[in-house]
Scaffold this motif. Structure first.
Motif, short mmCIF file in Angstrom:
data_model
loop_
_atom_site.label_atom_id
_atom_site.label_comp_id
_atom_site.label_asym_id
_atom_site.label_seq_id
_atom_site.Cartn_x
_atom_site.Cartn_y
_atom_site.Cartn_z
N SER A 150 14.85 5.26 -16.16
CA SER A 150 14.06 5.22 -14.93
C SER A 150 12.85 4.31 -15.08
O SER A 150 12.39 3.73 -14.09
N GLU A 151 12.35 4.16 -16.30
CA GLU A 151 11.16 3.34 -16.53
C GLU A 151 11.38 1.91 -16.08
O GLU A 151 10.48 1.28 -15.51
N GLY A 152 12.57 1.37 -16.32
CA GLY A 152 12.86 0.00 -15.89
C GLY A 152 12.77 -0.14 -14.39
O GLY A 152 12.23 -1.14 -13.87
N LEU A 153 13.28 0.86 -13.66
CA LEU A 153 13.21 0.82 -12.19
C LEU A 153 11.78 0.94 -11.72
O LEU A 153 11.36 0.24 -10.78
N TYR A 154 11.00 1.80 -12.36
CA TYR A 154 9.60 1.97 -11.99
C TYR A 154 8.84 0.66 -12.18
O TYR A 154 8.00 0.28 -11.36
N GLN A 155 9.12 -0.02 -13.27
CA GLN A 155 8.41 -1.28 -13.54
C GLN A 155 8.71 -2.33 -12.48
O GLN A 155 7.81 -3.05 -12.03
N ARG A 168 7.14 -5.58 -7.95
CA ARG A 168 7.61 -6.27 -6.75
C ARG A 168 7.08 -5.67 -5.45
O ARG A 168 6.87 -6.37 -4.47
N LEU A 169 6.89 -4.35 -5.43
CA LEU A 169 6.50 -3.68 -4.18
C LEU A 169 5.12 -3.04 -4.23
O LEU A 169 4.56 -2.70 -3.20
N GLY A 170 4.60 -2.83 -5.42
CA GLY A 170 3.28 -2.24 -5.52
C GLY A 170 3.24 -0.73 -5.40
O GLY A 170 2.18 -0.14 -5.36
N ILE A 171 4.42 -0.09 -5.33
CA ILE A 171 4.50 1.37 -5.31
C ILE A 171 5.69 1.79 -6.16
O ILE A 171 6.55 0.98 -6.48
N GLY A 172 5.76 3.07 -6.49
CA GLY A 172 6.86 3.58 -7.28
C GLY A 172 8.03 4.01 -6.42
O GLY A 172 7.90 4.17 -5.20
N PRO A 173 9.21 4.24 -7.03
CA PRO A 173 10.38 4.68 -6.26
C PRO A 173 10.16 5.97 -5.48
O PRO A 173 10.62 6.11 -4.35
N ARG A 174 9.45 6.92 -6.07
CA ARG A 174 9.22 8.19 -5.37
C ARG A 174 8.36 7.98 -4.13
O ARG A 174 8.64 8.54 -3.06
N ASP A 175 7.29 7.20 -4.28
CA ASP A 175 6.45 6.92 -3.11
C ASP A 175 7.24 6.15 -2.05
O ASP A 175 7.08 6.39 -0.85
#
Length: 346
Positions: free
Chosen positions: A314-319, A324-331
């Protein structure tokens, strides 16, 4: 009517000597929220200053290229009574609304000439959404950084190659020239202008009163329409089809080059010409597109989405989301998933 109880301002960052004149220039193409939102920001400023015993900081007015009706929808009609030609030179901040669909304002040489002249006389000049087209047509944005609504960026670049357009920013500032993305981004920019003039406490109070972000997290990339194709992929290049259908597979450049009959060197040379991005960036974009779609449309855990998109954890996706978007996947999911969909944080 309900009684609002709000704390008084503790102090202003700058002393208000006399109201600054803000002029909003609109036309029949502008979304009503583009000026109603701005008016509400400045109305809240007026409220807080009055309640706290401070002098008023702004006088605000709306003008248009002509006079008469500028908006009509579902029984609501809005008209202006003043033309831009009736204004004098004593304008502090000039704010331009969106360009019209038929480019009438861009082809109005008197209007464009007036914009060019006013840009040298005002303390700051601002555009909302495709109002950036008006500034660019007047030459105000030549050599400057600017933004506009993400959906109009391709057209903007083709018309105004001398402008350093950014797709991602909610708003930009370059010298005394400010540009913003679509509709509600105008309120983000208006709050930034208030903060610049009168300090963060007042701007924050206004945002709280309007129940909006004081400083919105992320950027325009969050809102861009996804480029990820659906099941109909016959029109796509075979390399793109393979990448999008195998995001969790072997997408090493050596493997891709060998699969499609290229040497690694020729594959790297061909790819940007065909797809507009280097292969590594293109693959990352495909993974990001797919992750966004899964977050919006499913309740899969983030860990499962990361694996499906080809990330070891998941860390790779969070990075990638953070960069790229300035927010995390959960947000991102909390903001854009279906309101009837249960959120699984994973």
């Amino acid at each position: 009517m309900p009684t609002y109880s709000v704390p008084k301002l503790r102090h202003l960052s700058q002393r208000v000597r006399s109201p600054k004149r803000i002029v909003i220039v609109t036309n029949a193409a502008s979304d009503s929220l583009e000026y109603i939102g701005l008016l509400q920001v400045f109305a809240e400023v007026r409220f807080f200053l009055r309640e706290s015993g401070y002098a008023q900081a702004y006088s605000v007015e709306i003008v248009s290229r002509g006079t008469g009706q500028i908006y009509a929808c579902e029984g609501l009609s809005i008209s202006t009574t003043t033309s831009y030609a009736e204004l004098g030179d004593t304008v502090d901040t000039l704010i331009l609304q969106a360009a019209d669909d038929r480019d009438e304002c861009l082809n109005d040489t008197d209007f464009i000439s007036w914009i060019a002249q006013m840009s040298t006389r005002v303390r700051r000049i601002v555009s909302i959404c495709t109002g950036a087209f008006i500034l660019a047509e007047a030459g105000v944005l030549d050599g400057r950084q600017a933004t506009t609504h993400w959906a109009a960026s391709e057209d903007f670049r083709s018309r105004y190659p001398n402008v350093r357009l950014t797709d991602n920013e909610i708003f930009t500032k370059d010298g005394h020239v400010y540009t913003s993305a679509g509709v509600t981004a105008g309120m983000d920019l208006a709050l930034a202008l208030v903060e610049e003039d009168l300090g963060p406490e007042l701007a924050r109070r206004v945002a709280q009163a309007m129940v909006v972000f004081f400083k919105r997290p992320g950027d325009q990339s969050q809102f861009n329409a996804l480029g990820n194709p659906g099941p109909e992929t016959a029109h796509l290049h075979p390399i793109e089809v393979h990448i999008r259908e195998n995001l969790d597979g072997d997408l090493r450049l050596e493997s891709l080059a060998r699969r499609f009959g290229y040497s690694l060197r020729s594959f790297n040379r061909m790819f940007p010409k065909q797809f507009g991005l280097p292969p590594g960036q293109f693959i990352e974009q495909c993974r990001l597109d797919h992750a966004r779609r899964l977050l919006e449309e499913t309740d899969k855990p983030v860990s499962c989405i990361a694996a499906e998109c080809g990330y070891a954890s998941s860390e790779g996706l969070y990075q990638v989301f953070d960069r790229r978007l300035g927010i995390g996947p959960r947000d991102y999911r909390n903001r854009f998933s279906s309101s009837v969909q249960s959120t699984v944080l994973g």
